[in-house]
Design an enzyme around this catalytic site. Sequence first.
Site, PDB file in Angstrom:
ATOM      1  N   ALA A 120      15.922  -8.364  -2.080  1.00  0.00           N
ATOM      2  CA  ALA A 120      15.370  -7.875  -3.342  1.00  0.00           C
ATOM      3  C   ALA A 120      16.246  -6.777  -3.939  1.00  0.00           C
ATOM      4  O   ALA A 120      16.462  -6.731  -5.156  1.00  0.00           O
ATOM      5  CB  ALA A 120      13.947  -7.350  -3.115  1.00  0.00           C
ATOM      6  N   CYS A 178     -20.348   9.169   0.876  1.00  0.00           N
ATOM      7  CA  CYS A 178     -20.675   9.441  -0.539  1.00  0.00           C
ATOM      8  C   CYS A 178     -20.018   8.417  -1.471  1.00  0.00           C
ATOM      9  O   CYS A 178     -20.128   8.536  -2.684  1.00  0.00           O
ATOM     10  CB  CYS A 178     -20.284  10.862  -0.930  1.00  0.00           C
ATOM     11  SG  CYS A 178     -18.508  11.198  -0.864  1.00  0.00           S
ATOM     12  N   SER A 188       5.408 -13.473   1.408  1.00  0.00           N
ATOM     13  CA  SER A 188       5.462 -14.741   2.147  1.00  0.00           C
ATOM     14  C   SER A 188       4.541 -15.797   1.561  1.00  0.00           C
ATOM     15  O   SER A 188       4.630 -16.961   1.943  1.00  0.00           O
ATOM     16  CB  SER A 188       5.084 -14.492   3.617  1.00  0.00           C
ATOM     17  OG  SER A 188       3.770 -13.974   3.677  1.00  0.00           O
ATOM     18  N   VAL A 193       0.830  -1.201   0.000  1.00  0.00           N
ATOM     19  CA  VAL A 193       0.000   0.000   0.000  1.00  0.00           C
ATOM     20  C   VAL A 193       0.868   1.256   0.000  1.00  0.00           C
ATOM     21  O   VAL A 193       0.352   2.369   0.049  1.00  0.00           O
ATOM     22  CB  VAL A 193      -0.988  -0.025   1.191  1.00  0.00           C
ATOM     23  CG1 VAL A 193      -2.001  -1.154   1.005  1.00  0.00           C
ATOM     24  CG2 VAL A 193      -0.282  -0.186   2.541  1.00  0.00           C
ATOM     25  N   ASP A 194       2.189   1.071  -0.056  1.00  0.00           N
ATOM     26  CA  ASP A 194       3.080   2.234  -0.158  1.00  0.00           C
ATOM     27  C   ASP A 194       3.128   2.714  -1.610  1.00  0.00           C
ATOM     28  O   ASP A 194       2.538   2.105  -2.504  1.00  0.00           O
ATOM     29  CB  ASP A 194       4.489   1.900   0.385  1.00  0.00           C
ATOM     30  CG  ASP A 194       5.199   0.816  -0.429  1.00  0.00           C
ATOM     31  OD1 ASP A 194       5.284   0.960  -1.669  1.00  0.00           O
ATOM     32  OD2 ASP A 194       5.683  -0.172   0.173  1.00  0.00           O
ATOM     33  N   CYS A 227     -14.516   7.738   1.285  1.00  0.00           N
ATOM     34  CA  CYS A 227     -15.620   8.256   2.109  1.00  0.00           C
ATOM     35  C   CYS A 227     -16.783   7.284   2.035  1.00  0.00           C
ATOM     36  O   CYS A 227     -17.333   7.043   0.961  1.00  0.00           O
ATOM     37  CB  CYS A 227     -16.058   9.648   1.649  1.00  0.00           C
ATOM     38  SG  CYS A 227     -17.508  10.204   2.576  1.00  0.00           S
ATOM     39  N   HIS A 237      -4.293  -4.371  -2.962  1.00  0.00           N
ATOM     40  CA  HIS A 237      -4.730  -4.201  -1.566  1.00  0.00           C
ATOM     41  C   HIS A 237      -4.958  -2.736  -1.199  1.00  0.00           C
ATOM     42  O   HIS A 237      -4.962  -2.397  -0.018  1.00  0.00           O
ATOM     43  CB  HIS A 237      -3.711  -4.830  -0.611  1.00  0.00           C
ATOM     44  CG  HIS A 237      -3.677  -6.339  -0.652  1.00  0.00           C
ATOM     45  ND1 HIS A 237      -2.738  -7.104  -0.005  1.00  0.00           N
ATOM     46  CD2 HIS A 237      -4.506  -7.218  -1.265  1.00  0.00           C
ATOM     47  CE1 HIS A 237      -2.974  -8.397  -0.234  1.00  0.00           C
ATOM     48  NE2 HIS A 237      -4.036  -8.489  -1.001  1.00  0.00           N
ATOM     49  N   GLY A 275       9.387 -10.792  -2.749  1.00  0.00           N
ATOM     50  CA  GLY A 275       9.204 -10.243  -1.397  1.00  0.00           C
ATOM     51  C   GLY A 275       7.834 -10.473  -0.794  1.00  0.00           C
ATOM     52  O   GLY A 275       7.320  -9.597  -0.108  1.00  0.00           O
TER      53      GLY A 275
HETATM   54  N1  APR Z   1      14.150  -8.863   0.061  1.00  0.00           N
HETATM   55  C1  APR Z   1      13.335  -9.844  -0.360  1.00  0.00           C
HETATM   56  N2  APR Z   1      12.411 -10.431   0.445  1.00  0.00           N
HETATM   57  C2  APR Z   1      12.326  -9.988   1.707  1.00  0.00           C
HETATM   58  C3  APR Z   1      13.156  -8.977   2.225  1.00  0.00           C
HETATM   59  C4  APR Z   1      14.113  -8.394   1.345  1.00  0.00           C
HETATM   60  N3  APR Z   1      14.949  -7.423   1.726  1.00  0.00           N
HETATM   61  N4  APR Z   1      12.816  -8.766   3.511  1.00  0.00           N
HETATM   62  C5  APR Z   1      11.829  -9.633   3.794  1.00  0.00           C
HETATM   63  N5  APR Z   1      11.523 -10.369   2.719  1.00  0.00           N
HETATM   64  C6  APR Z   1      10.498 -11.403   2.562  1.00  0.00           C
HETATM   65  C7  APR Z   1      10.290 -12.260   3.773  1.00  0.00           C
HETATM   66  O1  APR Z   1      11.154 -13.387   3.751  1.00  0.00           O
HETATM   67  C8  APR Z   1       8.809 -12.641   3.650  1.00  0.00           C
HETATM   68  O2  APR Z   1       8.664 -13.874   2.966  1.00  0.00           O
HETATM   69  O3  APR Z   1       9.277 -10.736   2.337  1.00  0.00           O
HETATM   70  C9  APR Z   1       8.206 -11.534   2.802  1.00  0.00           C
HETATM   71  C10 APR Z   1       7.246 -10.612   3.533  1.00  0.00           C
HETATM   72  O4  APR Z   1       6.108 -11.351   3.889  1.00  0.00           O
HETATM   73  P1  APR Z   1       4.877 -10.647   4.656  1.00  0.00           P
HETATM   74  O5  APR Z   1       5.374  -9.864   5.804  1.00  0.00           O
HETATM   75  O6  APR Z   1       3.895 -11.713   4.934  1.00  0.00           O
HETATM   76  O7  APR Z   1       4.327  -9.600   3.580  1.00  0.00           O
HETATM   77  P2  APR Z   1       3.347  -9.860   2.356  1.00  0.00           P
HETATM   78  O8  APR Z   1       3.585 -11.193   1.759  1.00  0.00           O
HETATM   79  O9  APR Z   1       3.424  -8.682   1.472  1.00  0.00           O
HETATM   80  O10 APR Z   1       1.934  -9.873   3.068  1.00  0.00           O
HETATM   81  C11 APR Z   1       0.782 -10.043   2.280  1.00  0.00           C
HETATM   82  O11 APR Z   1      -0.564  -9.634   4.174  1.00  0.00           O
HETATM   83  O12 APR Z   1      -1.188  -8.555   6.125  1.00  0.00           O
HETATM   84  C12 APR Z   1      -1.310  -8.591   4.782  1.00  0.00           C
HETATM   85  O13 APR Z   1      -2.298  -6.978   3.508  1.00  0.00           O
HETATM   86  C13 APR Z   1      -1.051  -7.335   4.021  1.00  0.00           C
HETATM   87  O14 APR Z   1      -0.409  -7.097   1.711  1.00  0.00           O
HETATM   88  C14 APR Z   1      -0.110  -7.750   2.928  1.00  0.00           C
HETATM   89  C15 APR Z   1      -0.343  -9.240   2.847  1.00  0.00           C
END
Ligand code: APR
Length: 237
Positions: A223, A123, A181, A96-97, A120, A112, A179
């Site tokens: 990354a 409206c 999970s 969301v950044d 809002c 997301h 990047g």
């Molecule tokens: N480079 C590459 N991967 C990285 C780095 C990095 N520097 N730092 C962390 N990671 C990896 C971690 O190993 C992990 O697998 O990024 C992943 C981040 O996982 P999450 O924290 O679960 O984030 P994300 O997968 O974007 O979450 C999905 O969950 O809570 C919700 O809405 C939120 O959009 C989000 C969604």
Amino acid sequence: MSKIKNIVVLTGAGISAESGIRTFRDTGGLWEDHSIDEVATPEGYAANPELVLSFYNARRAQLSTVEPNPAHEALARLEQRLLEKGGLLTIVTQNVDDLHERGGAKNIIHMHGELLSQWCRACDTKFKSAEAFTLESHCPKCDAKGKVRPDIVWFGEMPYFMDTIEAHILNCDLFVSIGTSGAVYPAAGYVQMARGLNKQTLEINLDPSEGSYFFHETRLGKAGELVPVWVDEILNA
Ligand code: APR
């Protein structure tokens, strides 16, 4: 240029980690300090809107203190070069950044939502704003008080642009996940969709994701280091 012309890249919090934005599920991640139910569900918002607004106000305020990193910039470079060659890069981000935009990319799908977008509920208008919102804030369109919520897709809500994303996966030559999970669907399921359509798949992540075994190839590392190298490989192939 290789035969790869159309690429879909799915990004998650890990691509912004080296810019200083906390991920969700790593050690030190946001969900260690905050309850998903309280700050990332419609029920949590209904129960305690002040808490939810202040959580997203803090995250929105942080945007002005962080910068895109080499991974965001490399994807923007790839987008530009593919366009010049008649191809297409589509960045589907769970983030969301605004770091993909500030890194120079243009074809970005925020599935997301966005911290810089507000919604809002009086409206049903969405508008861009970098400001903090409280229950005292008024909607700039209809002037209703206390009805503006973050334009963020919470758990239990439908992610945005699903049809468009699926169409891009259908038409791509390569699906890349960076990047994330792989813990949150539907994004976590896109690799299986891509495999079902016989697309090439690649994962770039610090640790193997939950769906790592679905990818043809997994590259483990940061990354900011691995994405520029991969982009050069694609452009030099
Ligand atoms: N480079 C590459 N991967 C990285 C780095 C990095 N520097 N730092 C962390 N990671 C990896 C971690 O190993 C992990 O697998 O990024 C992943 C981040 O996982 P999450 O924290 O679960 O984030 P994300 O997968 O974007 O979450 C999905 O969950 O809570 C919700 O809405 C939120 O959009 C989000 C969604």
